[in-house]
Design an enzyme around this catalytic site. Structure first.
Site, PDB file in Angstrom:
ATOM      1  N   CYS A   1       0.880  -1.170   0.000  1.00 32.75           N
ATOM      2  CA  CYS A   1       0.000   0.000   0.000  1.00 32.75           C
ATOM      3  C   CYS A   1       0.917   1.219   0.000  1.00 32.75           C
ATOM      4  O   CYS A   1       2.059   1.144   0.452  1.00 32.75           O
ATOM      5  CB  CYS A   1      -0.867  -0.042   1.260  1.00 32.75           C
ATOM      6  SG  CYS A   1      -1.694   1.508   1.664  1.00 32.75           S
TER       7      CYS A   1
ATOM      8  N   HIS B   1       1.398  -3.962   5.878  1.00 21.94           N
ATOM      9  CA  HIS B   1       0.240  -3.948   6.783  1.00 21.94           C
ATOM     10  C   HIS B   1      -1.027  -4.456   6.108  1.00 21.94           C
ATOM     11  O   HIS B   1      -2.046  -4.591   6.771  1.00 21.94           O
ATOM     12  CB  HIS B   1       0.023  -2.537   7.335  1.00 21.94           C
ATOM     13  CG  HIS B   1      -0.269  -1.525   6.273  1.00 21.94           C
ATOM     14  ND1 HIS B   1       0.705  -1.003   5.458  1.00 21.94           N
ATOM     15  CD2 HIS B   1      -1.427  -0.974   5.876  1.00 21.94           C
ATOM     16  CE1 HIS B   1       0.160  -0.168   4.609  1.00 21.94           C
ATOM     17  NE2 HIS B   1      -1.141  -0.131   4.832  1.00 21.94           N
ATOM     18  N   GLU B   2      -0.951  -4.729   4.804  1.00 24.95           N
ATOM     19  CA  GLU B   2      -2.145  -5.231   4.117  1.00 24.95           C
ATOM     20  C   GLU B   2      -1.885  -6.713   3.879  1.00 24.95           C
ATOM     21  O   GLU B   2      -0.974  -7.058   3.116  1.00 24.95           O
ATOM     22  CB  GLU B   2      -2.296  -4.471   2.789  1.00 24.95           C
ATOM     23  CG  GLU B   2      -3.692  -4.459   2.253  1.00 24.95           C
ATOM     24  CD  GLU B   2      -3.813  -3.541   1.040  1.00 24.95           C
ATOM     25  OE1 GLU B   2      -4.217  -2.383   1.204  1.00 24.95           O
ATOM     26  OE2 GLU B   2      -3.516  -4.011  -0.059  1.00 24.95           O
TER      27      GLU B   2
ATOM     28  N   CYS C   1      -9.481  -2.246  20.890  1.00 26.02           N
ATOM     29  CA  CYS C   1      -9.289  -2.941  22.172  1.00 26.02           C
ATOM     30  C   CYS C   1     -10.615  -3.405  22.750  1.00 26.02           C
ATOM     31  O   CYS C   1     -10.667  -4.266  23.606  1.00 26.02           O
ATOM     32  CB  CYS C   1      -8.545  -2.041  23.156  1.00 26.02           C
ATOM     33  SG  CYS C   1      -9.564  -0.742  23.904  1.00 26.02           S
TER      34      CYS C   1
ATOM     35  N   CYS D   1     -11.997   0.809  25.440  1.00 26.06           N
ATOM     36  CA  CYS D   1     -11.795   2.252  25.658  1.00 26.06           C
ATOM     37  C   CYS D   1     -13.047   3.034  25.214  1.00 26.06           C
ATOM     38  O   CYS D   1     -13.932   2.475  24.562  1.00 26.06           O
ATOM     39  CB  CYS D   1     -10.567   2.722  24.896  1.00 26.06           C
ATOM     40  SG  CYS D   1     -10.823   2.808  23.123  1.00 26.06           S
TER      41      CYS D   1
ATOM     42  N   CYS E   1     -13.725   2.675  21.479  1.00 25.05           N
ATOM     43  CA  CYS E   1     -14.243   1.363  21.071  1.00 25.05           C
ATOM     44  C   CYS E   1     -15.695   1.211  21.525  1.00 25.05           C
ATOM     45  O   CYS E   1     -16.487   0.538  20.874  1.00 25.05           O
ATOM     46  CB  CYS E   1     -13.370   0.248  21.629  1.00 25.05           C
ATOM     47  SG  CYS E   1     -11.786   0.147  20.758  1.00 25.05           S
TER      48      CYS E   1
ATOM     49  N   ARG F   1      -4.745   2.796  18.315  1.00 25.81           N
ATOM     50  CA  ARG F   1      -4.884   3.585  17.080  1.00 25.81           C
ATOM     51  C   ARG F   1      -3.527   3.674  16.377  1.00 25.81           C
ATOM     52  O   ARG F   1      -2.484   3.545  17.001  1.00 25.81           O
ATOM     53  CB  ARG F   1      -5.451   4.976  17.368  1.00 25.81           C
ATOM     54  CG  ARG F   1      -4.490   5.932  17.971  1.00 25.81           C
ATOM     55  CD  ARG F   1      -5.080   7.328  17.985  1.00 25.81           C
ATOM     56  NE  ARG F   1      -6.334   7.396  18.739  1.00 25.81           N
ATOM     57  CZ  ARG F   1      -6.949   8.537  19.051  1.00 25.81           C
ATOM     58  NH1 ARG F   1      -6.444   9.688  18.665  1.00 25.81           N
ATOM     59  NH2 ARG F   1      -8.060   8.542  19.752  1.00 25.81           N
TER      60      ARG F   1
ATOM     61  N   CYS G   1      -6.603  -3.235   4.333  1.00 28.59           N
ATOM     62  CA  CYS G   1      -6.306  -1.795   4.431  1.00 28.59           C
ATOM     63  C   CYS G   1      -7.008  -1.010   3.341  1.00 28.59           C
ATOM     64  O   CYS G   1      -8.092  -0.508   3.524  1.00 28.59           O
ATOM     65  CB  CYS G   1      -4.804  -1.520   4.430  1.00 28.59           C
ATOM     66  SG  CYS G   1      -4.453   0.247   4.325  1.00 28.59           S
TER      67      CYS G   1
ATOM     68  N   ARG H   1      -3.279  -3.251  -7.123  1.00 30.73           N
ATOM     69  CA  ARG H   1      -2.651  -3.941  -6.014  1.00 30.73           C
ATOM     70  C   ARG H   1      -1.835  -5.126  -6.532  1.00 30.73           C
ATOM     71  O   ARG H   1      -2.262  -5.839  -7.439  1.00 30.73           O
ATOM     72  CB  ARG H   1      -3.704  -4.466  -5.024  1.00 30.73           C
ATOM     73  CG  ARG H   1      -4.154  -3.412  -4.029  1.00 30.73           C
ATOM     74  CD  ARG H   1      -2.985  -2.960  -3.180  1.00 30.73           C
ATOM     75  NE  ARG H   1      -3.382  -2.132  -2.060  1.00 30.73           N
ATOM     76  CZ  ARG H   1      -3.200  -0.816  -1.983  1.00 30.73           C
ATOM     77  NH1 ARG H   1      -2.655  -0.141  -2.988  1.00 30.73           N
ATOM     78  NH2 ARG H   1      -3.549  -0.155  -0.893  1.00 30.73           N
TER      79      ARG H   1
HETATM   80  P1  NAD Z   1      -1.756   5.427  -4.891  1.00 30.56           P
HETATM   81  O1  NAD Z   1      -0.412   6.057  -4.988  1.00 30.56           O
HETATM   82  O2  NAD Z   1      -1.960   4.118  -5.528  1.00 30.56           O
HETATM   83  O3  NAD Z   1      -2.831   6.443  -5.476  1.00 30.56           O
HETATM   84  C1  NAD Z   1      -2.748   7.833  -5.314  1.00 30.56           C
HETATM   85  C2  NAD Z   1      -3.217   8.501  -6.609  1.00 30.56           C
HETATM   86  O4  NAD Z   1      -3.298   9.907  -6.374  1.00 30.56           O
HETATM   87  C3  NAD Z   1      -2.259   8.313  -7.787  1.00 30.56           C
HETATM   88  O5  NAD Z   1      -2.959   7.778  -8.897  1.00 30.56           O
HETATM   89  C4  NAD Z   1      -1.730   9.732  -8.050  1.00 30.56           C
HETATM   90  O6  NAD Z   1      -1.492   9.983  -9.433  1.00 30.56           O
HETATM   91  C5  NAD Z   1      -2.867  10.595  -7.526  1.00 30.56           C
HETATM   92  N1  NAD Z   1      -2.464  11.943  -7.128  1.00 30.56           N
HETATM   93  C6  NAD Z   1      -1.365  12.347  -6.445  1.00 30.56           C
HETATM   94  N2  NAD Z   1      -1.368  13.677  -6.260  1.00 30.56           N
HETATM   95  C7  NAD Z   1      -2.508  14.141  -6.822  1.00 30.56           C
HETATM   96  C8  NAD Z   1      -3.090  15.436  -6.963  1.00 30.56           C
HETATM   97  N3  NAD Z   1      -2.488  16.510  -6.465  1.00 30.56           N
HETATM   98  N4  NAD Z   1      -4.274  15.531  -7.592  1.00 30.56           N
HETATM   99  C9  NAD Z   1      -4.892  14.442  -8.109  1.00 30.56           C
HETATM  100  N5  NAD Z   1      -4.384  13.195  -8.016  1.00 30.56           N
HETATM  101  C10 NAD Z   1      -3.206  13.048  -7.390  1.00 30.56           C
HETATM  102  O7  NAD Z   1      -2.102   5.347  -3.319  1.00 30.56           O
HETATM  103  P2  NAD Z   1      -3.219   4.480  -2.557  1.00 30.56           P
HETATM  104  O8  NAD Z   1      -2.609   3.202  -2.088  1.00 30.56           O
HETATM  105  O9  NAD Z   1      -4.482   4.463  -3.331  1.00 30.56           O
HETATM  106  O10 NAD Z   1      -3.410   5.384  -1.241  1.00 30.56           O
HETATM  107  C11 NAD Z   1      -3.982   6.688  -1.366  1.00 30.56           C
HETATM  108  C12 NAD Z   1      -3.736   7.486  -0.090  1.00 30.56           C
HETATM  109  O11 NAD Z   1      -4.489   6.945   0.987  1.00 30.56           O
HETATM  110  C13 NAD Z   1      -2.301   7.469   0.383  1.00 30.56           C
HETATM  111  O12 NAD Z   1      -1.990   8.762   0.880  1.00 30.56           O
HETATM  112  C14 NAD Z   1      -2.310   6.471   1.515  1.00 30.56           C
HETATM  113  O13 NAD Z   1      -1.259   6.680   2.418  1.00 30.56           O
HETATM  114  C15 NAD Z   1      -3.649   6.786   2.110  1.00 30.56           C
HETATM  115  N6  NAD Z   1      -4.246   5.773   2.993  1.00 30.56           N
HETATM  116  C16 NAD Z   1      -4.978   6.250   4.045  1.00 30.56           C
HETATM  117  C17 NAD Z   1      -5.628   5.370   4.883  1.00 30.56           C
HETATM  118  C18 NAD Z   1      -6.490   5.880   5.998  1.00 30.56           C
HETATM  119  O14 NAD Z   1      -6.971   5.066   6.786  1.00 30.56           O
HETATM  120  N7  NAD Z   1      -6.749   7.187   6.100  1.00 30.56           N
HETATM  121  C19 NAD Z   1      -5.505   3.992   4.665  1.00 30.56           C
HETATM  122  C20 NAD Z   1      -4.777   3.549   3.552  1.00 30.56           C
HETATM  123  C21 NAD Z   1      -4.156   4.436   2.725  1.00 30.56           C
HETATM  124 ZN    ZN Z   2     -10.072   0.861  22.138  1.00 32.83          ZN
END
Ligand code: NAD
Ligand code: ZN
Length: 379
Positions: free
Chosen positions: A47, A69-70, A99, A102, A105, A117, A177, A372
């Site tokens: 990821c 993590h995935e 957990c 808390c 949860c 978290r 994830c 993926r």
């Molecule tokens: P990825 O790199 O596969 O996809 C991101 C996409 O965003 C790419 O296609 C890229 O071209 C595009 N992009 C980048 N900058 C941009 C912009 N300014 N405008 C438009 N498009 C843009 O990543 P992913 O695996 O799909 O993950 C996406 C995001 O989610 C990451 O930041 C990751 O860390 C985050 N994430 C968050 C959580 C959460 O729980 N909040 C969980 C998993 C992943």
């Molecule tokens: Zn908890």
């Protein structure tokens, strides 16, 4: 099992330094302590969050470290006090835990467990502040409590979701994830009404899952926004009806979207990690009712700047970890959605490599190819 209570020697992909290819090493994995489980990982995938912390450009460097993590795996043994899972159970590791005790949860609204978290800077177990991985007695650090780029890993029991043993782990591992995150960000947090217009910023796995969520929720227009036009063809399969490449326009993308939608989209979901995209995702929602949801993980020094009037005009900004799903309680149900064929996960899986070629998964992500890549631990 014969290995319970003993140190296991196995292969793990160790990141010795930021940005350097991982190297497959023999590591020692200590037995699980109180409230911990040791899991045999069968499949894992990469990821973008792994890549951010491996590059460690905008993040705290913690090395040597085992990322990942995935994943999907089977419980090998359990530590003292663990009653929820037993050896042989099929589980999905989750980077943020539950957990079950808390205030978070116990709240129906939160999945931000006080104890478990997500903490990206911690490289050790919560129980005793130590790592369970070592090479020649030297500790190798954990990542987000999961470290799945190892044949065996140790996790807090609150970070594993026990799932239907019939579910194919080589498919449902991606639900641990990215896919659940995007899906939940739309379904649980943005909650687009039927017939609404939803903008998705970033069409990686998370964004495509967010688009899938919008499709399931009955959105009638799903506008994908990405700087990489090669994502657009793929995104069509996930319900995207229109596309915007900010590079094709000489006005701000907020304005482009407002012009396309008579004033703004009803919902937007940001899945890029880019601060400008986060601001755009907020400013492109319609005044009066628009809701924007941030999902991407920002640079550690990022600051969100917008005019307060944008809020006074009745726009809402939200953020979510893991799509607001409680990992242990809700993830088994997401797996059931797949088992009932209401959710397709196959279309997210575009590549597969054996564990020894894990660096290829990093290359694919760097090139923005595919969605993926499954890393097979056993062959
Ligand atoms: P990825 O790199 O596969 O996809 C991101 C996409 O965003 C790419 O296609 C890229 O071209 C595009 N992009 C980048 N900058 C941009 C912009 N300014 N405008 C438009 N498009 C843009 O990543 P992913 O695996 O799909 O993950 C996406 C995001 O989610 C990451 O930041 C990751 O860390 C985050 N994430 C968050 C959580 C959460 O729980 N909040 C969980 C998993 C992943
Ligand atoms: Zn908890």
């Amino acid at each position: 099992m014969a290995t319970a209570g003993k140190v296991i020697k196995c292969k793990a992909a160790v990141a010795w330094e930021a940005g350097k290819p991982l190297s497959i090493e023999e590591v020692e994995v200590a037995p699980p302590q109180a409230m911990e489980v040791r899991v045999k990982i069968l499949y894992t995938s990469l990821c973008h969050t792994d890549v951010y912390f491996w590059e460690a450009k905008g993040q705290t460097p913690v090395f040597p470290r085992i990322f990942g993590h995935e994943a999907g795996g089977i419980i090998e043994s359990v530590g003292e006090g663990v009653t929820d899972v037993a050896p042989g159970d099929h589980v999905l590791p989750v980077f943020t835990g539950e957990c079950k005790e808390c205030p978070h949860c116990k709240s129906a609204e939160s999945n931000m467990c006080d104890l478990l978290r997500i903490n990206t800077d911690r490289g050790v177990m919560i129980g005793d502040g130590k790592s369970r991985f070592s090479i020649n007695g030297k500790p190798i650090y954990h990542f987000v409590g999961t470290s799945t780029f190892s044949e065996y890993t140790v996790m807090h029991v609150g970070c594993v979701a026990k799932i239907n043993p019939e579910a194919p782990l080589d498919k449902v591992c991606v639900l641990s994830c990215g896919i659940s995150t995007g899906l939940g960000a739309t379904i649980n947090v943005a909650k687009p009404p039927k017939g609404s217009t939803v903008a998705i910023f970033g069409l990686g796995a998370v964004g495509l899952a967010a688009a899938e969520g919008a499709r399931i929720a009955g959105a009638s227009r799903i506008i994908g926004v990405d700087l990489n036009p090669s994502r657009f063809e793929e995104a069509r399969k996930f319900g995207c009806t229109e596309f915007v490449n900010p590079k094709d326009h000489n006005k701000p993308v907020q304005q482009v979207l407002a012009d396309m939608t008579n004033g703004g989209v009803d919902r937007s979901v940001e899945c890029t990690g880019n601060i400008n995209a986060m601001i755009q995702a907020f400013e492109c929602v319609h005044d009066g009712w628009g809701v924007a949801v941030l999902v991407g993980v920002p640079h550690k020094d990022a600051e969100f700047k917008t005019h307060p009037m944008n809020f006074l005009n009745e726009r809402t900004l939200k953020g979510t970890f893991f799509g607001n799903y409680k990992p242990r309680t809700d993830l088994p149900n997401v797996v059931e959605l797949y088992m009932k064929k209401e959710l397709e996960v196959e279309k997210f899986i575009t590549h597969s490599v054996p564990f020894t070629e894990i660096n290829k998964a990093f290359d694919l992500m760097a090139k923005g190819e595919g969605i993926r890549c499954i890393i097979r631990m056993e062959n």
